[in-house]
Design a protein around this motif. Structure first.
Motif, PDB file in Angstrom:
ATOM      1  N   LEU A 243       0.812  -0.811   0.183  1.00 15.95           N
ATOM      2  CA  LEU A 243      -0.646   0.045  -0.308  1.00 15.95           C
ATOM      3  C   LEU A 243       0.891   1.080   0.098  1.00 15.95           C
ATOM      4  O   LEU A 243       0.272   1.844  -0.659  1.00 15.95           O
ATOM      5  N   GLY A 244       2.189   0.915  -0.090  1.00 15.11           N
ATOM      6  CA  GLY A 244       3.143   2.590   1.137  1.00 15.11           C
ATOM      7  C   GLY A 244       3.428   3.160  -0.622  1.00 15.11           C
ATOM      8  O   GLY A 244       3.011   4.440  -1.186  1.00 15.11           O
ATOM      9  N   GLU A 245       4.250   1.731  -1.696  1.00 14.20           N
ATOM     10  CA  GLU A 245       4.171   1.900  -2.642  1.00 14.20           C
ATOM     11  C   GLU A 245       3.189   2.201  -3.663  1.00 14.20           C
ATOM     12  O   GLU A 245       2.701   3.324  -4.180  1.00 14.20           O
ATOM     13  N   GLU A 246       2.005   2.176  -3.590  1.00 13.58           N
ATOM     14  CA  GLU A 246       0.434   1.901  -4.615  1.00 13.58           C
ATOM     15  C   GLU A 246       0.760   3.248  -4.185  1.00 13.58           C
ATOM     16  O   GLU A 246       0.216   4.261  -4.653  1.00 13.58           O
ATOM     17  N   SER A 247       0.194   4.151  -2.374  1.00  6.92           N
ATOM     18  CA  SER A 247       0.113   5.222  -2.586  1.00  6.92           C
ATOM     19  C   SER A 247       1.213   6.958  -2.655  1.00  6.92           C
ATOM     20  O   SER A 247       0.793   7.401  -3.278  1.00  6.92           O
ATOM     21  N   LEU A 248       2.627   6.028  -2.569  1.00  3.53           N
ATOM     22  CA  LEU A 248       3.705   6.861  -3.272  1.00  3.53           C
ATOM     23  C   LEU A 248       3.751   7.324  -5.017  1.00  3.53           C
ATOM     24  O   LEU A 248       3.581   8.226  -5.380  1.00  3.53           O
ATOM     25  N   ALA A 249       3.136   5.894  -5.467  1.00  2.38           N
ATOM     26  CA  ALA A 249       3.523   6.149  -7.123  1.00  2.38           C
ATOM     27  C   ALA A 249       1.757   6.823  -7.994  1.00  2.38           C
ATOM     28  O   ALA A 249       2.087   7.854  -8.328  1.00  2.38           O
ATOM     29  N   GLY A 250       0.882   6.986  -6.405  1.00  2.00           N
ATOM     30  CA  GLY A 250      -0.331   7.289  -6.935  1.00  2.00           C
ATOM     31  C   GLY A 250      -0.294   8.729  -6.602  1.00  2.00           C
ATOM     32  O   GLY A 250      -0.670   9.790  -7.345  1.00  2.00           O
ATOM     33  N   LEU A 251       0.598   9.131  -5.859  1.00  4.71           N
ATOM     34  CA  LEU A 251       0.998  10.665  -5.775  1.00  4.71           C
ATOM     35  C   LEU A 251       1.704  11.268  -7.351  1.00  4.71           C
ATOM     36  O   LEU A 251       1.497  11.962  -7.052  1.00  4.71           O
ATOM     37  N   VAL A 252       2.700  10.124  -7.465  1.00  5.27           N
ATOM     38  CA  VAL A 252       4.074  10.483  -8.714  1.00  5.27           C
ATOM     39  C   VAL A 252       3.158  10.878  -9.793  1.00  5.27           C
ATOM     40  O   VAL A 252       2.874  11.642 -10.352  1.00  5.27           O
ATOM     41  N   THR A 253       2.447   9.513  -9.900  1.00 10.06           N
ATOM     42  CA  THR A 253       1.546   9.584 -11.019  1.00 10.06           C
ATOM     43  C   THR A 253       0.689  10.944 -11.392  1.00 10.06           C
ATOM     44  O   THR A 253       0.157  11.776 -12.286  1.00 10.06           O
TER      45      THR A 253
END
Length: 409
Positions: A243-253
């Motif tokens: 979930l950490g990876e998905e959350s960070l990636a969501g903010l980046v994208t």
């Protein structure tokens, strides 16, 4: 008493501050003092913010530092700590509410195998110590690791224990089973390699490696990243929680959604690049050649992505230079804890309209952001992502846009 950045209670005394782990502001406690540090003996008057820890190893194992805090107090403390770090760097920016990215738990743990006496000891290190606290489960890990990780580490320690070398056993939960990398043993003899191949079958491991050298891969240890699926190199970096990876990636994208061409610097094996490539052309740059190869392979195997190019390059010694950077509409940086000072200086002199800075260390994030701000960028948003729950650590994402008027001056 106040709470420090490492989650220690800090009491003022005539001899200076005294750091008391697991104590909270407003409490009356009994301690055993040793210079500037102290051991908490009892909580005589507890704070209303005190919580009963859920882990039986809490305060012995050094992995968690905050299970004794109520959630609201804990969240405020993390955000306040980040705000204080930014203020120290003379950066004023609103910090958005802390994102809880613990999810199912840590998908990677490192257990230590030590032989201080005749017996084998397996577990986590005590705080600020090399003493191993033996555990039979870890409640903050994903279910696949909670009880199985200590079993795997003990089996490997038993198999390699004749050398009595200190071992660090990194275990990652993947889509196809556990991926295990062992550090500390050194090169294997043929008989040890054969015995580990048999052990991997007995434990049903996906992959087993020693210092990144694959002993056996029974199934590819796959990690989904957006539409793509990546098989990371043995022992390589991975975000602590899914979930950490998905959350960070969501903010980046989200920040880069209008960019036609994006540079992903310190890209690892592609958690941002592969998701960004769903809408943008991406150039991914990473020091680790194995990670670059894994990213490239995943990109080629995933239909529907835009163009992805890769480059193995040490960005500490050879940062992308201004003429290279100016070819991009957006640049994402996600460096190790040391930050990206050399790269930030090149970005500050560039014409890149948007920089997305991701960091696991607020202090180096603030240092690098200050360089960019001095170069004409405006820190538009700051987000804190809590994937290292129950620890003092926090991930930071900053959105910095080029102030066109300031640059022209």
């Amino acid at each position: 008493m106040r709470l420090g950045a490492k989650a220690d209670g800090i009491a003022e005394s005539t001899g200076g501050p005294v750091f008391v782990p697991y104590a909270l502001p407003g409490e009356t406690v009994t301690i055993e003092r040793d210079g500037a540090r102290a051991r908490l003996l009892s909580v005589d008057t507890p704070s209303p913010e005190r919580e009963t820890p859920f882990c039986p190893y809490f305060s012995e194992c050094g992995g968690c530092a905050t299970q004794h805090m109520h959630d609201d107090f804990y969240r405020s403390w993390k955000q306040d700590t980040l705000a204080h770090t930014l203020r120290q760097a003379r950066i004023e920016a609103p910090i958005e509410p802390l994102v809880d990215a613990h999810g199912e738990g840590r998908r990677r743990v490192t257990l230590h195998v030590r032989f201080p006496d005749r017996a084998m000891h397996v577990g986590y290190m005590a705080a600020r110590s090399h003493h191993v606290i033996e555990i039979d489960h870890c409640p903050i890990a994903v279910p696949a690791l909670q009880r199985q990780a200590p079993i795997v580490a003990r089996a490997i320690g038993k198999q390699l224990g004749a050398a009595r070398k200190p071992l660090d056993v990194q275990i990652t939960a993947t889509e196809n089973g556990l991926d295990v990398d062992v550090r500390g043993h050194g090169p294997l003899k043929d008989k040890d390699r054969l015995s580990l191949i048999g052990l991997a079958a007995d434990l049903d491991l996906a992959r087993l490696s020693i210092h990144g050298d694959v002993v056996v891969e029974r199934r590819p240890p796959a990690i989904p990243m957006g539409r793509a699926t990546v098989v990371p190199p043995a022992g390589s970096f991975l975000q602590a929680t899914r979930l950490g990876e998905e959350s960070l990636a969501g903010l980046v994208t989200q920040a880069c959604e209008r960019a036609k061409r994006v540079a992903d610097l310190f890209s690892g094996c592609g958690p941002f690049a592969l998701r960004l490539a769903e809408k943008s052309d991406v150039h991914a740059v990473e020091t680790d050649k194995g990670a670059v190869t894994a990213l490239d392979k995943a990109a080629r195997a995933t239909p529907g992505l835009r163009r992805v190019t890769t480059e193995a390059r040490d960005l500490f010694r050879r940062p992308l230079l201004v003429p290279e950077l100016n070819a991009f509409d957006a640049v994402v940086i996600d460096p190790p804890r040391a930050g990206a000072e050399a790269q930030a200086k090149q970005l500050a002199a560039s014409k890149v309209p948007l920089v997305v800075s991701v960091s696991c260390d607020p202090a180096t994030f603030a240092r690098d952001a200050a360089i960019l701000i001095a170069g004409g960028y405006r820190l538009e948003r700051v987000m804190a992502v809590d994937q290292f729950k129950y620890s003092p650590h926090v991930e930071v994402v900053g959105i910095l846009r080029r102030d066109v008027m300031k640059k022209r001056r």
